[in-house]
Design a protein around this motif. Structure first.
Motif, PDB file in Angstrom:
ATOM      1  N   LYS A 640      70.582  -4.613  28.149  1.00 40.34           N
ATOM      2  CA  LYS A 640      69.207  -5.129  28.254  1.00 40.34           C
ATOM      3  C   LYS A 640      68.210  -4.073  27.812  1.00 40.34           C
ATOM      4  O   LYS A 640      68.439  -2.884  27.982  1.00 40.34           O
ATOM      5  CB  LYS A 640      68.911  -5.524  29.704  1.00 40.34           C
ATOM      6  CG  LYS A 640      69.497  -6.862  30.075  1.00 40.34           C
ATOM      7  CD  LYS A 640      69.062  -7.263  31.469  1.00 40.34           C
ATOM      8  CE  LYS A 640      69.723  -8.551  31.883  1.00 40.34           C
ATOM      9  NZ  LYS A 640      69.546  -8.808  33.312  1.00 40.34           N
ATOM     10  N   GLY A 641      67.076  -4.521  27.263  1.00 38.63           N
ATOM     11  CA  GLY A 641      65.987  -3.612  26.920  1.00 38.63           C
ATOM     12  C   GLY A 641      66.061  -3.112  25.482  1.00 38.63           C
ATOM     13  O   GLY A 641      67.020  -3.375  24.759  1.00 38.63           O
ATOM     14  N   THR A 642      65.017  -2.379  25.091  1.00 38.51           N
ATOM     15  CA  THR A 642      64.935  -1.819  23.736  1.00 38.51           C
ATOM     16  C   THR A 642      65.407  -0.370  23.782  1.00 38.51           C
ATOM     17  O   THR A 642      65.011   0.382  24.667  1.00 38.51           O
ATOM     18  CB  THR A 642      63.465  -1.848  23.247  1.00 38.51           C
ATOM     19  OG1 THR A 642      62.958  -3.154  23.482  1.00 38.51           O
ATOM     20  CG2 THR A 642      63.345  -1.502  21.792  1.00 38.51           C
ATOM     21  N   VAL A 660      65.542   3.864  27.163  1.00 41.03           N
ATOM     22  CA  VAL A 660      65.745   2.422  27.356  1.00 41.03           C
ATOM     23  C   VAL A 660      64.458   1.862  27.954  1.00 41.03           C
ATOM     24  O   VAL A 660      63.988   2.345  28.983  1.00 41.03           O
ATOM     25  CB  VAL A 660      66.927   2.140  28.309  1.00 41.03           C
ATOM     26  CG1 VAL A 660      67.246   0.647  28.341  1.00 41.03           C
ATOM     27  CG2 VAL A 660      68.152   2.952  27.915  1.00 41.03           C
ATOM     28  N   THR A 661      63.882   0.856  27.267  1.00 39.66           N
ATOM     29  CA  THR A 661      62.667   0.220  27.779  1.00 39.66           C
ATOM     30  C   THR A 661      62.987  -1.234  28.101  1.00 39.66           C
ATOM     31  O   THR A 661      63.357  -1.998  27.218  1.00 39.66           O
ATOM     32  CB  THR A 661      61.533   0.274  26.723  1.00 39.66           C
ATOM     33  OG1 THR A 661      61.434   1.615  26.261  1.00 39.66           O
ATOM     34  CG2 THR A 661      60.205  -0.172  27.304  1.00 39.66           C
ATOM     35  N   SER A 662      62.895  -1.561  29.389  1.00 42.46           N
ATOM     36  CA  SER A 662      63.183  -2.937  29.790  1.00 42.46           C
ATOM     37  C   SER A 662      62.017  -3.418  30.643  1.00 42.46           C
ATOM     38  O   SER A 662      61.827  -2.954  31.755  1.00 42.46           O
ATOM     39  CB  SER A 662      64.487  -2.971  30.583  1.00 42.46           C
ATOM     40  OG  SER A 662      64.764  -4.289  30.957  1.00 42.46           O
ATOM     41  N   ARG A 665      59.912  -1.027  32.892  1.00 46.95           N
ATOM     42  CA  ARG A 665      60.752   0.095  33.290  1.00 46.95           C
ATOM     43  C   ARG A 665      61.220   0.871  32.055  1.00 46.95           C
ATOM     44  O   ARG A 665      61.733   0.287  31.103  1.00 46.95           O
ATOM     45  CB  ARG A 665      61.959  -0.462  34.061  1.00 46.95           C
ATOM     46  CG  ARG A 665      62.614   0.580  34.924  1.00 46.95           C
ATOM     47  CD  ARG A 665      63.681  -0.003  35.799  1.00 46.95           C
ATOM     48  NE  ARG A 665      64.623   1.061  36.090  1.00 46.95           N
ATOM     49  CZ  ARG A 665      65.926   0.946  35.993  1.00 46.95           C
ATOM     50  NH1 ARG A 665      66.467  -0.189  35.614  1.00 46.95           N
ATOM     51  NH2 ARG A 665      66.702   1.963  36.277  1.00 46.95           N
TER      52      ARG A 665
END
Lengths: 700, 73
Positions: A640-642, A660-662, A665
């Motif tokens: 999950k996330g970028t 990690v950007t979700s 967060r």
């Protein structure tokens, strides 16, 4: 047959028009429609889901130029739109047994076009004989009035809608194909690179700002901080110059002032009267919701749309900052008076004269955004509640008296130097009392000093600071710029703001231009700069307004757009190879930045890359030598996330770090996280959390 | 075609692309402001300080890295 734009609007309209307010809901598969009786008229109320028909090219081939198109059911263009088919079928079937048609879609360009296209292609009816209900809110009173006063269709508005769709289609499809095919012809890759009539200028604004940021060199300056002592009380003083450009000057001032006695020379007071802010239009609502709640413009629009469909507020897609004299202000305030949170304020306002402050901007179709005074019939989510409260309080504040504040400034002199101490006092709260939490007073008491008093300069320091570069856009500031430049419409701007991000042209909350965005911008500005210019779009908006006023013909505008597009495409074609090469170089830089993680530690001559498994769709880190069977090094990745590769390496295992950007967060880890000796505690804590959640779920 | 020694884009002055060239020019022109602000600051001190500032633009930082790598530690 009453044609509406959305299922919830159909339900609301059917209930408002029915004599007993209880229309019959009839299910046909997954689609419903309503039967109701308005006096002696028997009505069938059906709904669309936005546009049921889309433009499709009539000539064959995924190439360019392609200039001819026709309207077809949306599911023929967009394979995901399968839910449209039963709706069109139902409308087609029911339309055979009705005497007439009433369009009750939203009263704007898109709503009028949706109604017209449904009437023409699904009902096969004569639009000249159809009627139009015009309303700005979904309250029973507004809908009944709209039914009673219904007139003919607004054909100039429909023509303007046609033009926007056709021109957007022409530019979107041809330019996107030109860019995509330029890459394919040079490198053989199929990577869709899109641009459009409004997206191009938007990308240009972001890129120009990014250039300024990347070229910025800070310069030093100094500020002076003085603490004065007046009869044993400390006070903060400002040096009269906010910035000093030389360290020497700053040091000299500090030396000259420290420990000296200064005299209060004069105390000035300025009274400022501030009228209420104007009523909300969509842009100002979006800006204020971003400022107070951090909501993206598209989120605010979605919430406002849902509040409108619940009949709690008026139609939100409006430019207007005016409330018409015909609006039942007393009724709205009485309604709000029945709600606990607003009762006191509404009752206070009702005692006075009910003339609201007006803004300057107008909209021919709708008033500014205002509450309807109806009580919510269902529980509002916390986000809905926030936006609703903001709208209600802004509306209430329009009837408030002006806010009066006193700005005070004492000038204190010491030799040739001048220092200030300031105060701000709210004398009369006025409208800010109603706007409540959305108004920040910033009051500051002026110390108790008199002219001629002595203030000892107890502490004097200088601080070295540096100038700041230009700020990146945030969703609200970008939206504001689009509005100022007259690009897009109130309905489309927020989706354009979102689209530059979703296409990978920007990254992060603050619209940081990605390498891909830069590559597209560079290519377009080098080879077809017209696509980035706001001039073409601005011109089209003017022509669309002329069509709405009946002073320009749709055919002329489309012919002009096609001629100019063909010229641009011919120029593009002649430079296709160069354009393709520039884009390929940019894409390589983009992929290197977003996907490459440095040399493979196992085979040493491969490159680690973020890849997606074609079988499972899951992403992981793999070695570029995998294809040749030379290396099978892999690392698992969060799904999950970028992910963004970082330049640094892990302090425990020395593997590359990633961000990690979700959602909101953001965290960092190394690609070796599952085996990294420094992350075993984190992994154990994660396992414990998962086990606990599992046992909680089982336990109910 | 010559490439920018920093980013690989087409170079405009045998060394840098148009963006890094503009950053180089900016860096050189702002030095005078720093000298006036802080007498005695040397070019080396100036670029080191600018490099460490968070506000400094990315292309300017890349130019400084390039200058530092040529001059050695």
């Amino acid at each position: 047959m009453v044609l509406t734009e959305k299922p919830s609007a159909a339900k609301k309209i059917a209930a408002a028009l029915d004599n007993t307010q209880s229309p019959k809901e009839i299910k046909r598969g997954k689609v419903v429609y309503y039967e109701c009786k308005k006096e002696n008229d028997e009505l069938v109320v059906v709904y669309a889901i936005g546009h049921l028909f889309e433009l499709q090219q009539t000539e064959k081939g995924w190439t360019y130029p392609r200039l001819e198109s026709k309207w077809v059911p949306k599911y023929e263009v967009d394979k995901k739109a399968i839910n449209i088919k039963p709706i069109i079928n139902l409308i087609q079937k029911l339309s055979k047994d009705v005497d007439g048609f009433i369009i009750a879609t939203d009263y704007d360009i898109e709503g009028s076009l949706i109604g017209y296209l449904t009437l023409k292609y699904a009902c096969k009816a004569d639009p000249m004989k159809a009627h139009r209900m015009l309303f700005s809110s979904l309250t029973d009173a507004d809908l009944e009035k709209a039914y009673e006063t219904r007139g003919g269709l607004d054909f100039p508005l429909i023509e303007a809608g046609h033009v926007r769709h056709e021109v957007d289609w022409l530019y979107g499809i041809n330019m996107t194909r030109a860019l995509t095919l330029a890459i394919k012809n040079v490198a053989g890759w199929f990577k869709v690179i899109s641009t459009g009539r409004v997206q191009g200028p938007t990308l240009s604004f972001i890129a120009q700002r990014e250039k300024e940021i990347n070229l910025f060199v800070p310069t030093p300056y100094w500020t002076i901080h003085v603490i004065g002592d007046h009869k044993g009380n400390e006070m903060e003083l400002e040096y009269f110059k906010k910035q000093l450009s030389s360290k020497q000057d700053a040091n000299r001032i500090v030396d000259d002032l420290i420990g000296q006695d200064a005299v209060v020379d004069v105390i000035n007071q300025r009274t400022v009267t501030q009228p209420p802010h104007p009523p909300f239009n969509l842009s100002s609502l979006q800006a204020e919701a971003y400022r107070h709640f951090g909501f993206k413009p598209s989120r605010t629009l979605a919430i406002a749309q849902s509040l409108y469909l619940d009949a709690l507020i008026s139609y939100p897609r409006t430019n207007s900052e005016m409330l018409p004299s015909t609006l039942d202000i007393k009724g709205i305030l009485t309604g709000l008076g029945g709600m606990k949170d607003y009762a006191y304020m509404a009752k206070t306002i009702l005692k006075g004269n009910l003339v609201p402050i007006q803004g300057k901007k107008t909209d021919p179709a709708h008033p500014s955004i205002h509450p309807t005074g109806e009580k919510p019939t269902k529980h509002l989510s916390p986000s809905d509640k926030k936006v609703y409260d903001l709208i209600v309080r802004r509306f209430l504040s329009l009837f408030g008296e002006p806010l009066i504040k006193n700005h005070q400034r004492a000038d204190i002199i010491c030799g040739s130097y001048r220092l200030y101490v300031r105060g701000l006092q709210i004398v009369k709260q006025g409208w800010s009392e109603f706007y409540g939490p959305y108004f920040k007073a910033g009051e500051k008491v002026l110390p108790n000093i008199d002219q001629g008093d002595i203030v000892r300069l107890a502490s004097v320091n200088s601080e070295n600071k540096y100038t700041q570069g230009p700020a990146r856009f945030n969703p609200a500031s970008l939206l504001k710029l689009l509005e100022k430049e007259n690009l897009g419409t109130k309905a489309t701007r927020s989706s354009i703001v979102d689209s530059v991000k979703s296409r990978g042209y920007t990254q992060g909350e603050k619209f940081e231009l990605s390498n891909l965005g830069f590559a597209v911008f560079e290519t377009l500005s080098q080879f077809i700069p017209d696509v980035l210019s706001p001039e073409m779009t601005r011109q089209l908006e003017i022509e669309m307004e002329k069509i709405q006023e009946g002073t320009e013909k749709r055919e002329n505008v489309i012919r002009g757009a096609k001629t100019s597009l063909l010229k641009q495409l011919a120029e593009f074609k002649s430079k296709e190879d160069q354009i393709g090469e520039t884009l390929v170089e940019g894409l390589q830089r983009y992929w290197k930045d977003t996907e490459e993680l440095g040399p493979c530690p196992k085979c040493n001559d491969g490159i680690l890359r973020i890849v997606k498994s074609p079988k499972s769709g899951k992403r992981f880190v793999g070695c570029s030598n995998y294809k040749g069977g030379k290396c099978d090094q892999t690392f698992p990745l969060p799904q999950k996330g970028t992910l963004s590769p970082m330049d640094s390496t892990c302090p425990y295992c020395e593997y590359r770090m990633i961000t990690v950007t979700s959602g909101k967060r953001v965290w960092t880890t190394c690609i070796n996280w599952s085996k990294c000796p420094g992350r075993q505690d984190d992994l154990k804590a994660l396992d414990d959390r998962r086990s606990k959640k599992k046992s909680d779920d089982i336990g109910g | 075609m010559k490439e920018c020694c920093i980013c690989g884009r087409k170079s405009v002055d045998e060394e840098f692309c148009e963006y890094h060239q503009a950053a180089h020019i900016n860096l050189k022109s702002v030095f005078e402001i720093w000298v006036n602000a802080n007498r005695g600051v040397t070019w080396e001190e100036y670029i080191r300080q600018v490099y460490e500032l968070e506000e400094t633009g990315q292309w300017v930082k890349e130019i400084i890295e390039n200058i530092m790598s040529q001059n050695g530690p």
